[in-house]
Design a protein around this motif. Structure first.
Motif, PDB file in Angstrom:
ATOM      1  N   LYS A 165      10.166   6.316   1.201  1.00 28.57           N
ATOM      2  CA  LYS A 165       9.085   6.891   0.400  1.00 28.57           C
ATOM      3  C   LYS A 165       8.696   8.284   0.868  1.00 28.57           C
ATOM      4  O   LYS A 165       7.570   8.724   0.654  1.00 28.57           O
ATOM      5  CB  LYS A 165       7.857   5.978   0.448  1.00 28.57           C
ATOM      6  CG  LYS A 165       8.106   4.530   0.094  1.00 28.57           C
ATOM      7  CD  LYS A 165       8.649   4.347  -1.312  1.00 28.57           C
ATOM      8  CE  LYS A 165       8.833   2.874  -1.639  1.00 28.57           C
ATOM      9  NZ  LYS A 165       9.461   2.677  -2.950  1.00 28.57           N
ATOM     10  N   GLN A 166       9.608   8.989   1.486  1.00 31.31           N
ATOM     11  CA  GLN A 166       9.294  10.302   2.030  1.00 31.31           C
ATOM     12  C   GLN A 166       8.882  11.270   0.927  1.00 31.31           C
ATOM     13  O   GLN A 166       9.329  11.166  -0.208  1.00 31.31           O
ATOM     14  CB  GLN A 166      10.489  10.867   2.789  1.00 31.31           C
ATOM     15  CG  GLN A 166      11.721  11.078   1.916  1.00 31.31           C
ATOM     16  CD  GLN A 166      12.865  11.691   2.688  1.00 31.31           C
ATOM     17  OE1 GLN A 166      12.835  12.857   3.026  1.00 31.31           O
ATOM     18  NE2 GLN A 166      13.868  10.887   2.970  1.00 31.31           N
ATOM     19  N   THR A 172       0.828  -1.200   0.000  1.00 29.29           N
ATOM     20  CA  THR A 172       0.000   0.000   0.000  1.00 29.29           C
ATOM     21  C   THR A 172       0.864   1.251   0.000  1.00 29.29           C
ATOM     22  O   THR A 172       0.543   2.241  -0.663  1.00 29.29           O
ATOM     23  CB  THR A 172      -0.940  -0.004   1.220  1.00 29.29           C
ATOM     24  OG1 THR A 172      -1.729  -1.199   1.197  1.00 29.29           O
ATOM     25  CG2 THR A 172      -1.866   1.195   1.202  1.00 29.29           C
ATOM     26  N   ILE A 173       1.972   1.211   0.727  1.00 28.26           N
ATOM     27  CA  ILE A 173       2.878   2.365   0.744  1.00 28.26           C
ATOM     28  C   ILE A 173       3.478   2.592  -0.631  1.00 28.26           C
ATOM     29  O   ILE A 173       3.545   3.725  -1.120  1.00 28.26           O
ATOM     30  CB  ILE A 173       3.974   2.174   1.814  1.00 28.26           C
ATOM     31  CG1 ILE A 173       3.360   2.307   3.209  1.00 28.26           C
ATOM     32  CG2 ILE A 173       5.095   3.197   1.640  1.00 28.26           C
ATOM     33  CD1 ILE A 173       4.323   2.019   4.334  1.00 28.26           C
ATOM     34  N   ASP A 174       3.927   1.505  -1.299  1.00 29.60           N
ATOM     35  CA  ASP A 174       4.454   1.638  -2.654  1.00 29.60           C
ATOM     36  C   ASP A 174       3.410   2.231  -3.595  1.00 29.60           C
ATOM     37  O   ASP A 174       3.714   3.107  -4.416  1.00 29.60           O
ATOM     38  CB  ASP A 174       4.904   0.282  -3.189  1.00 29.60           C
ATOM     39  CG  ASP A 174       6.323  -0.075  -2.781  1.00 29.60           C
ATOM     40  OD1 ASP A 174       7.134   0.851  -2.600  1.00 29.60           O
ATOM     41  OD2 ASP A 174       6.613  -1.268  -2.626  1.00 29.60           O
ATOM     42  N   LYS A 230      11.065  -3.248   8.520  1.00 28.52           N
ATOM     43  CA  LYS A 230      10.806  -3.084   7.089  1.00 28.52           C
ATOM     44  C   LYS A 230       9.834  -1.932   6.845  1.00 28.52           C
ATOM     45  O   LYS A 230       9.985  -1.166   5.883  1.00 28.52           O
ATOM     46  CB  LYS A 230      10.258  -4.381   6.502  1.00 28.52           C
ATOM     47  CG  LYS A 230      10.175  -4.374   4.975  1.00 28.52           C
ATOM     48  CD  LYS A 230       9.831  -5.750   4.435  1.00 28.52           C
ATOM     49  CE  LYS A 230       9.810  -5.723   2.904  1.00 28.52           C
ATOM     50  NZ  LYS A 230       9.477  -7.049   2.332  1.00 28.52           N
ATOM     51  N   LEU A 231       8.835  -1.813   7.711  1.00 29.93           N
ATOM     52  CA  LEU A 231       7.893  -0.706   7.584  1.00 29.93           C
ATOM     53  C   LEU A 231       8.600   0.628   7.798  1.00 29.93           C
ATOM     54  O   LEU A 231       8.374   1.589   7.053  1.00 29.93           O
ATOM     55  CB  LEU A 231       6.759  -0.876   8.592  1.00 29.93           C
ATOM     56  CG  LEU A 231       5.712   0.248   8.652  1.00 29.93           C
ATOM     57  CD1 LEU A 231       5.080   0.477   7.298  1.00 29.93           C
ATOM     58  CD2 LEU A 231       4.661  -0.064   9.707  1.00 29.93           C
ATOM     59  N   ILE A 232       9.474   0.695   8.787  1.00 26.86           N
ATOM     60  CA  ILE A 232      10.243   1.918   9.034  1.00 26.86           C
ATOM     61  C   ILE A 232      11.080   2.270   7.813  1.00 26.86           C
ATOM     62  O   ILE A 232      11.113   3.422   7.364  1.00 26.86           O
ATOM     63  CB  ILE A 232      11.142   1.755  10.274  1.00 26.86           C
ATOM     64  CG1 ILE A 232      10.291   1.616  11.537  1.00 26.86           C
ATOM     65  CG2 ILE A 232      12.089   2.947  10.420  1.00 26.86           C
ATOM     66  CD1 ILE A 232      11.093   1.267  12.776  1.00 26.86           C
ATOM     67  N   ASP A 233      11.768   1.268   7.238  1.00 23.79           N
ATOM     68  CA  ASP A 233      12.617   1.507   6.066  1.00 23.79           C
ATOM     69  C   ASP A 233      11.795   2.019   4.894  1.00 23.79           C
ATOM     70  O   ASP A 233      12.230   2.924   4.167  1.00 23.79           O
ATOM     71  CB  ASP A 233      13.348   0.228   5.677  1.00 23.79           C
ATOM     72  CG  ASP A 233      14.412  -0.175   6.686  1.00 23.79           C
ATOM     73  OD1 ASP A 233      14.812   0.684   7.498  1.00 23.79           O
ATOM     74  OD2 ASP A 233      14.820  -1.350   6.690  1.00 23.79           O
ATOM     75  N   ILE A 266       9.848   8.943  13.341  1.00 19.57           N
ATOM     76  CA  ILE A 266      10.784   8.590  12.260  1.00 19.57           C
ATOM     77  C   ILE A 266      11.320   9.872  11.679  1.00 19.57           C
ATOM     78  O   ILE A 266      10.580  10.684  11.121  1.00 19.57           O
ATOM     79  CB  ILE A 266      10.101   7.762  11.154  1.00 19.57           C
ATOM     80  CG1 ILE A 266       9.568   6.441  11.742  1.00 19.57           C
ATOM     81  CG2 ILE A 266      11.073   7.474  10.026  1.00 19.57           C
ATOM     82  CD1 ILE A 266       8.784   5.616  10.732  1.00 19.57           C
ATOM     83  N   ARG A 267      12.619  10.082  11.835  1.00 25.36           N
ATOM     84  CA  ARG A 267      13.259  11.279  11.276  1.00 25.36           C
ATOM     85  C   ARG A 267      13.937  10.911   9.963  1.00 25.36           C
ATOM     86  O   ARG A 267      14.568   9.857   9.848  1.00 25.36           O
ATOM     87  CB  ARG A 267      14.263  11.861  12.256  1.00 25.36           C
ATOM     88  CG  ARG A 267      13.628  12.247  13.579  1.00 25.36           C
ATOM     89  CD  ARG A 267      14.520  13.144  14.397  1.00 25.36           C
ATOM     90  NE  ARG A 267      14.024  13.299  15.754  1.00 25.36           N
ATOM     91  CZ  ARG A 267      13.033  14.117  16.088  1.00 25.36           C
ATOM     92  NH1 ARG A 267      12.447  14.838  15.150  1.00 25.36           N
ATOM     93  NH2 ARG A 267      12.620  14.212  17.334  1.00 25.36           N
ATOM     94  N   LEU A 268      13.814  11.810   8.992  1.00 29.32           N
ATOM     95  CA  LEU A 268      14.319  11.536   7.645  1.00 29.32           C
ATOM     96  C   LEU A 268      15.518  12.432   7.361  1.00 29.32           C
ATOM     97  O   LEU A 268      15.629  13.537   7.871  1.00 29.32           O
ATOM     98  CB  LEU A 268      13.209  11.801   6.629  1.00 29.32           C
ATOM     99  CG  LEU A 268      11.875  11.091   6.946  1.00 29.32           C
ATOM    100  CD1 LEU A 268      10.788  11.585   5.994  1.00 29.32           C
ATOM    101  CD2 LEU A 268      12.017   9.586   6.871  1.00 29.32           C
TER     102      LEU A 268
END
Length: 277
Positions: free
Chosen positions: A172-173, A127-129, A164-167, A274-276
């Motif tokens: 995908k930011q 879903t994120i992709d 994996k979700l964090i990655d 989550i910091r990017l």
């Protein structure tokens, strides 16, 4: 005690939950596809009631000038009076310029649904992709790009359990900016860093909030819904009005959109931040 605006936020979740459960009385698990479609309709119909008259809600595709086409989008919020490539009932094919928001609707999210899984020996697009790729085709980061889930099968106690979700969220930011995991847990993307951290930290960040009744009102809960559904929709409304009628966003309207005292930031789940880079 909850104020009237907070009660309204809670009533949104109560309405959604009652409507989605009502279908289960008539449709068994063998027809989960129809059940899923009905949950999209619940959200679409609610949005039609609260969005301005010059904004429409539908489902379909977006095609850009390079002839790239999105995957089918569950819910598209768009400017009603701008040209469409195709329109038949709720189904539309649009150009990126008319899009105000896109939403993927899920009955239940798990880490596998969000970050991808195998089904019948083939990879299923996460879903994120999907949300990210649709955002890339549309080519705009100013629109609302969200995932709305009625339920979750994942824990946020002690932080996000799936690396994996964090990655994926880190990778995908930029395009996905809001996720409602259920009526309790809400995520927002801050492109310039969370406002409460601006003095010491201005990296883009994904902030998670526990908006459950227990956390917000510090009371045990047996029947009350959380505020995550309401805050997801409030952020959508703010985004839409910023794009079509920013003069509406005055102090009174913000009090209606975000009724929590001291804002939702006091309910931020700092161990999930989550910091990017």
């Amino acid at each position: 005690m909850p104020n009237n605006n907070t009660r309204y936020q809670q009533s949104i979740a109560a309405e959604f939950i009652a409507l989605k459960d009502r279908v289960k009385f008539f449709i068994d698990d063998n027809h989960w596809g129809e059940d899923g479609r009905y949950k999209e309709i619940i959200l679409m119909n609610f949005l039609r009631r609260v969005l301005p008259d010059n904004v429409a809600v539908g489902t379909g595709f977006v095609k850009n000038r390079a002839s790239q086409l999105t995957d089918q989008i569950d819910i598209i919020i768009y400017k009603k009076n701008e040209p469409k490539l195709f329109s038949e009932g709720d189904f539309v094919i649009l150009m990126p310029e008319s899009v105000l928001g896109i939403i993927e609707v899920k009955s239940k999210v798990t880490p596998q649904v969000l970050h991808g899984r195998k089904k019948y020996e083939r990879e299923v697009l996460s879903t994120i992709d999907k949300c990210h790729l649709n955002g890339e085709v549309i080519g705009r980061t100013d629109i609302f790009n969200g995932i709305f889930s009625y339920e979750k099968q994942m824990s946020f106690r002690g932080g996000i359990q799936s690396n994996k979700l964090i990655d994926q969220l880190k990778e995908k930011q930029g395009y996905i900016n809001h996720i409602c995991f259920d009526d309790n847990i809400f995520m927002r993307y801050w492109p310039e860093g969370n406002p409460t951290d601006m003095r010491n930290e201005n990296r883009p960040s994904l902030s998670f909030y526990d908006l459950s009744y227990e956390k917000v009102f510090h009371q045990p809960n047996t029947t009350h819904s959380g505020l995550a559904f309401g805050y997801f929709i409030s952020n959508l409304l703010e985004t839409v009005y910023r794009l079509v009628a920013s003069n509406v966003l005055n102090e009174q309207y913000f009090e209606f959109l975000y009724p929590l005292e001291h804002t939702k930031e006091v309910h931020r789940m700092r161990d999930c931040e989550i910091r990017l880079n």
